[in-house]
Write an enzyme that holds these catalytic residues in place. Structure first.
Site, PDB file in Angstrom:
ATOM      1  N   LYS A 115      27.289  -6.811  40.753  1.00  0.00           N
ATOM      2  CA  LYS A 115      25.983  -6.294  40.313  1.00  0.00           C
ATOM      3  C   LYS A 115      24.814  -7.140  40.797  1.00  0.00           C
ATOM      4  O   LYS A 115      23.727  -6.596  41.021  1.00  0.00           O
ATOM      5  CB  LYS A 115      25.961  -6.157  38.797  1.00  0.00           C
ATOM      6  N   GLU A 199      19.460  -9.420  32.296  1.00  0.00           N
ATOM      7  CA  GLU A 199      18.476  -8.380  32.577  1.00  0.00           C
ATOM      8  C   GLU A 199      17.599  -8.205  31.353  1.00  0.00           C
ATOM      9  O   GLU A 199      18.042  -8.462  30.227  1.00  0.00           O
ATOM     10  CB  GLU A 199      19.184  -7.033  32.807  1.00  0.00           C
ATOM     11  N   ARG A 291      32.643   5.173  43.968  1.00  0.00           N
ATOM     12  CA  ARG A 291      33.847   5.982  43.767  1.00  0.00           C
ATOM     13  C   ARG A 291      33.461   7.309  43.148  1.00  0.00           C
ATOM     14  O   ARG A 291      32.300   7.521  42.778  1.00  0.00           O
ATOM     15  CB  ARG A 291      34.766   5.247  42.786  1.00  0.00           C
TER      16      ARG A 291
HETATM   17  P1  ADP Z   1      32.176   6.711  35.015  1.00  0.00           P
HETATM   18  O1  ADP Z   1      30.891   6.034  35.357  1.00  0.00           O
HETATM   19  O2  ADP Z   1      32.869   7.418  36.100  1.00  0.00           O
HETATM   20  O3  ADP Z   1      32.058   7.492  33.775  1.00  0.00           O
HETATM   21  P2  ADP Z   1      33.434   4.646  33.558  1.00  0.00           P
HETATM   22  O4  ADP Z   1      32.498   3.488  33.629  1.00  0.00           O
HETATM   23  O5  ADP Z   1      33.568   5.375  32.303  1.00  0.00           O
HETATM   24  O6  ADP Z   1      33.145   5.569  34.781  1.00  0.00           O
HETATM   25  O7  ADP Z   1      34.856   4.161  34.040  1.00  0.00           O
HETATM   26  C1  ADP Z   1      35.829   5.094  34.473  1.00  0.00           C
HETATM   27  C2  ADP Z   1      37.174   4.552  34.186  1.00  0.00           C
HETATM   28  O8  ADP Z   1      37.371   3.363  34.900  1.00  0.00           O
HETATM   29  C3  ADP Z   1      37.399   4.215  32.752  1.00  0.00           C
HETATM   30  O9  ADP Z   1      38.734   4.541  32.466  1.00  0.00           O
HETATM   31  C4  ADP Z   1      37.149   2.720  32.678  1.00  0.00           C
HETATM   32  O10 ADP Z   1      37.900   2.141  31.636  1.00  0.00           O
HETATM   33  C5  ADP Z   1      37.638   2.292  34.032  1.00  0.00           C
HETATM   34  N1  ADP Z   1      36.923   1.159  34.613  1.00  0.00           N
HETATM   35  C6  ADP Z   1      35.690   1.195  35.141  1.00  0.00           C
HETATM   36  N2  ADP Z   1      35.369   0.019  35.661  1.00  0.00           N
HETATM   37  C7  ADP Z   1      36.424  -0.802  35.477  1.00  0.00           C
HETATM   38  C8  ADP Z   1      36.711  -2.152  35.826  1.00  0.00           C
HETATM   39  N3  ADP Z   1      35.829  -2.916  36.464  1.00  0.00           N
HETATM   40  N4  ADP Z   1      37.888  -2.651  35.472  1.00  0.00           N
HETATM   41  C9  ADP Z   1      38.787  -1.885  34.835  1.00  0.00           C
HETATM   42  N5  ADP Z   1      38.585  -0.601  34.504  1.00  0.00           N
HETATM   43  C10 ADP Z   1      37.427  -0.060  34.808  1.00  0.00           C
HETATM   44  P1  ADP Z   2      29.038  -0.480  33.610  1.00  0.00           P
HETATM   45  O1  ADP Z   2      29.329  -1.088  34.933  1.00  0.00           O
HETATM   46  O2  ADP Z   2      29.938  -0.944  32.548  1.00  0.00           O
HETATM   47  O3  ADP Z   2      28.892   1.000  33.705  1.00  0.00           O
HETATM   48  P2  ADP Z   2      26.129  -0.623  33.472  1.00  0.00           P
HETATM   49  O4  ADP Z   2      25.377  -1.759  34.046  1.00  0.00           O
HETATM   50  O5  ADP Z   2      26.131   0.643  34.231  1.00  0.00           O
HETATM   51  O6  ADP Z   2      27.620  -1.089  33.199  1.00  0.00           O
HETATM   52  O7  ADP Z   2      25.599  -0.350  32.000  1.00  0.00           O
HETATM   53  C1  ADP Z   2      26.287   0.513  31.126  1.00  0.00           C
HETATM   54  C2  ADP Z   2      25.345   0.999  30.038  1.00  0.00           C
HETATM   55  O8  ADP Z   2      24.804  -0.103  29.301  1.00  0.00           O
HETATM   56  C3  ADP Z   2      24.126   1.741  30.531  1.00  0.00           C
HETATM   57  O9  ADP Z   2      24.385   3.098  30.757  1.00  0.00           O
HETATM   58  C4  ADP Z   2      23.130   1.523  29.404  1.00  0.00           C
HETATM   59  O10 ADP Z   2      23.361   2.411  28.340  1.00  0.00           O
HETATM   60  C5  ADP Z   2      23.454   0.127  28.947  1.00  0.00           C
HETATM   61  N1  ADP Z   2      22.594  -0.851  29.631  1.00  0.00           N
HETATM   62  C6  ADP Z   2      22.916  -1.550  30.731  1.00  0.00           C
HETATM   63  N2  ADP Z   2      21.909  -2.369  31.104  1.00  0.00           N
HETATM   64  C7  ADP Z   2      20.917  -2.175  30.210  1.00  0.00           C
HETATM   65  C8  ADP Z   2      19.604  -2.735  30.037  1.00  0.00           C
HETATM   66  N3  ADP Z   2      19.139  -3.663  30.872  1.00  0.00           N
HETATM   67  N4  ADP Z   2      18.857  -2.298  28.994  1.00  0.00           N
HETATM   68  C9  ADP Z   2      19.331  -1.365  28.133  1.00  0.00           C
HETATM   69  N5  ADP Z   2      20.550  -0.806  28.245  1.00  0.00           N
HETATM   70  C10 ADP Z   2      21.347  -1.200  29.261  1.00  0.00           C
END
Ligand code: ADP
Ligand code: ADP
Ligand code: MG
Length: 471
Positions: A115, A199, A291
């Site tokens: 990230k 952040e 992906r």
């Molecule tokens: P999407 O953004 O497609 O909704 P999610 O963040 O919900 O994806 O993740 C999709 C699937 O991948 C979930 O089953 C989540 O537990 C798994 N997953 C996502 N990122 C990771 C990671 N870095 N390590 C392990 N599992 C992950």
């Molecule tokens: P992941 O890789 O697990 O999907 P993200 O960085 O996409 O992680 O963040 C997942 C969720 O967490 C976001 O959809 C949002 O709801 C919350 N989130 C992440 N960063 C912030 C932020 N800086 N402020 C408020 N909410 C956040």
């Protein structure tokens, strides 16, 4: 085009990919750990190979998976989501063994999977990012110094995080001090990496993400946005396309911004650029997922484009089948993640045997499921067992259709998120699409519903039948 594709995944997404293969005239190969022997994805593929008794090690071993692809005579591999889908090693091993990886190249996965590197790439491209640290934090004292500059509350995040894990909101210095070590250990365990960054916490944001596609000829397009603001613990529950909260000028702006972001990293294949939209109307880049996503279905329903087939064409070296001008959207689609969890009991996973299942149908209804009557949901995997997607010409009808389809869906033997979604669908903020990422936590009362009607009817009918038979 490819002849045979190995699907390095399980569950509904493996089944989804088999369906795309079948329509493209490509054979699909499933892999399964022994607890998945009777899983639907094994039945839906043309061939299936065992990964051995361990529930997870096989799915997570890139060497093993690519070996199987070679042995089965595959020419390509689709990683799905989760598991190895964002592991650059899998893409590398595929390349080395002459198997085409259906996704971006290893280098892109590596950069966008980190990230902080992704943030830097976006800053270089002039894309607005959430204010925060530009490199990994060295110590808790550094974190506290930086948080002082950004201003509390802050989000402490694992650079290699995903799936909503490795993220914690810290409201003050004491909380940051407290969370620091915990997020490090969580990140080490879940992602094998401990780097953290900070952040600014965006208050009551909307999660808006854009589906992009890029081919080998430098064409990059977007398929409009999805609104994934209905989340619990940073994990998506309900996803909508297009966002009913954007106007046309915001839609155009965010689509173009996502294409610019993808171009900046020479993005090839399908990807998602995730943004937060703050209450003042500012968009900030959050991360890019390299992906296929769980919620790609809603994009398919509003555009008519099969994202998995596009991914496959791109990987095979074909140009995108559509240009940006050809892509349009129609109506609204809403996807519900049907998780085997008990909303009334803190969403505790509810594994076990499905005693009865029937999928909903009728106009505008799509199911992507990994279950059937008699199927036993194994306890080793995540709790997503089906996705229900509805489509309708306008928002109000989409909401009504969603209620009808959820009521139409029969899932017995395990607890599920179905009754909880019916509560959300009756909430005025949902009906009037006033949604932000705090909706679920602000409405704990929605988990306190009475039991569904139908199981009671079923019980009454069962008693009636038993009584008759007894006569
Ligand atoms: P999407 O953004 O497609 O909704 P999610 O963040 O919900 O994806 O993740 C999709 C699937 O991948 C979930 O089953 C989540 O537990 C798994 N997953 C996502 N990122 C990771 C990671 N870095 N390590 C392990 N599992 C992950
Ligand atoms: P992941 O890789 O697990 O999907 P993200 O960085 O996409 O992680 O963040 C997942 C969720 O967490 C976001 O959809 C949002 O709801 C919350 N989130 C992440 N960063 C912030 C932020 N800086 N402020 C408020 N909410 C956040
Ligand atoms: Mg995300």
């Amino acid at each position: 085009m490819f002849k045979k594709i190995l699907i390095a995944n399980r569950g509904e997404i493996a089944t989804r990919i088999s369906r795309a293969c079948s329509e493209l005239g490509i054979k699909s190969v499933a892999i399964y750990a022994e607890p998945d022997r009777y899983a639907l994805h094994v039945k839906k593929a043309d061939e299936a190979y065992s990964l051995g008794p361990d529930p997870l090690l096989g799915y997570l071993n890139p060497h093993r998976v690519v070996n199987l692809a070679v042995e089965a005579g595959c020419d390509a591999l689709h990683p799905g989501y989760g598991f190895l889908s964002e592991n650059p090693k899998l893409a590398e091993i595929c390349a080395r063994r002459g198997i085409t990886f259906i996704g971006p190249d290893a280098e892109t996965i590596r950069i966008m999977g980190d990230k902080t590197l992704a943030r830097q790439a976006m800053i270089d491209a002039g894309i607005p990012v959430i204010p925060g640290t530009q490199s990994s934090l060295g110590s808790v004292d550094e974190a506290i110094a930086v948080a002082g500059e950004i201003g509390y509350p802050v989000m402490l995040k694992a650079s290699g995080g995903g799936g909503g894990r490795g993220i914690r909101r810290c409201n003050d210095e004491a909380e940051l001090r407290n969370s620091y070590a915990r997020v490090i250990s969580e990140a080490e365990k879940a992602f094998g990496r401990s780097e953290l960054f900070l952040e600014k916490y965006i208050d009551r944001p909307r999660h808006i993400e854009v589906q992009v596609l890029g081919d080998a000829f430098g064409n990059v397009i977007h398929l409009f946005e999805r609104d994934c603001s209905i989340q619990r613990r940073h994990q998506k529950l309900i996803e909508i396309a297009p966002s009913p909260q954007l106007d046309e000028s915001q839609r155009t702006y965010i689509g173009e911004l996502a294409v610019r972001a993808a171009r900046a990293v020479n993005y090839r294949n399908a990807g998602t650029v995730e943004f937060l939209l703050d209450p003042e109307g500012r968009f900030y880049f959050m991360e890019m997922n390299t992906r296929l996503q769980v919620e790609h279905t809603v994009t398919e329903q509003i555009t008519g484009i099969d994202v998995v087939q596009e991914q496959t064409r791109i990987a095979a070296g074909l140009p995108l089948s559509v240009s940006q001008a050809d892509v349009s959207h129609r109506g609204y689609a809403i996807q519900f993640r049907i998780n085997a969890e008990d909303p009334q009991n803190n969403f505790l996973p509810s594994f076990g045997r499905i005693t009865r299942y029937y999928s909903p149908g009728g106009p505008g209804v799509r199911t992507d499921a990994a279950i059937y009557t008699g199927y036993e949901i194994p306890p080793y995997y995540d709790s997503l067992c089906a996705k229900l997607t509805v489509w309708a010409l306008d928002w109000d009808q989409a909401v009504r259709r969603a209620r009808r389809a959820l009521n139409d869906m029969g899932l017995y033997g395990v607890k599920s998120t179905i009754p909880y979604y019916l509560e959300i669908l009756n909430h005025p903020d949902f009906v009037q699409h006033r949604l932000d990422t705090t909706f679920v936590e602000r409405h704990p009362e929605l988990t306190r519903y009475a039991s569904r009607r139908r199981p009671e009817w079923a019980a009454i009918i069962a008693v009636a039948i038993a009584t008759r038979e007894g006569l």
